[in-house]
Design a protein around this motif. Structure first.
Motif: not given
Lengths: 118, 118
Positions: A26-31, A108-117, B12-16, B24-29
């Motif tokens: 409710s506070v930090m929701g939204g993209v 988490w995003g950093k990890q995710f980006q690395e395994l998403e070529p 995949r809007k904000a993949g990287r 992270t938000l592109s997945v759990m947004g």
DNA sequence: CGGAATCCCATCCGATACTG
DNA sequence: CAGTATCGGATGGGATTCCG
């Protein structure tokens, strides 16, 4: 312009629906709120700086999101009475307390980006 | 029903876009994905169980969000061929790796609820 | 520079009805 | 039980213009 009717939309929607996660959302929701807050973790920023750091959002949206964050006591807004105008945004103490959430999202995003070529 | 045209909207809007938080938000947004994932942290759940745990969302929305999470490899969906039908949702390993994010969101929300008597 | 106001279309999403 | 299909109103948010 203003019919003196306080609309106050769906704010406070999930203040305490029972689930603590919903309270956070409710506070930090939204993209873009998390992105803006994350950038502010490193220090105060001017409006245009935030715009440059968040190219996927329009200036309009950034304004609106910042206003909501301000109303929720997450960020502070300081206007310097000079020409040209200068406005600085910074995290409040409450906003700073979101650091663990923001940092874990970044990690988490950093990890995710690395395994998403892709 | 299907014109054989794969629409694939703004996924995949904000993949990287450069910012890990956006990844992270592109997945759990979205408003309900974090809530659904949080509930699934405690174990597999049936569709109606998720609906009961998330009363602020309609069954339709829960279905759609789960489908996206499934497409992103965050949750798994298991159909048991029996009558009455039974479907179980569970976190995948990738979904489980979101635990730190979800738990920090819960922790912050809990703190926030305590200092918000409203 | 840092917004506010307006227009206006795309989409989101709730309600409802139906199905295997 | 666990969905899908469809409709239609509400909302979101981009583009643009103007202002102190």
């Amino acid at each position: 312009m203003n019919d003196s009717v306080e609309i106050r939309p769906r704010r406070r929607k999930a203040g305490r629906t029972g689930c603590a996660v919903e309270a956070t959302l409710s506070v930090m929701g939204g993209v873009w709120k998390p992105v803006l807050l994350f950038h502010l973790l490193e220090g105060k920023l001017r409006f245009n700086a935030l715009c440059r750091l968040t190219p996927s959002a329009t200036a309009r949206m950034i304004t609106l999101q910042l206003r909501e964050l301000e109303a929720d006591g997450i960020v502070s807004r300081t206007v310097f009475p000079e020409v040209p105008p200068k406005v600085e945004y910074a995290l409040t103490d409450l906003g700073l307390s979101l650091a663990p959430v923001l940092l874990s999202m970044r990690d988490w995003g950093k990890q995710f980006q690395e395994l998403e070529p892709a």
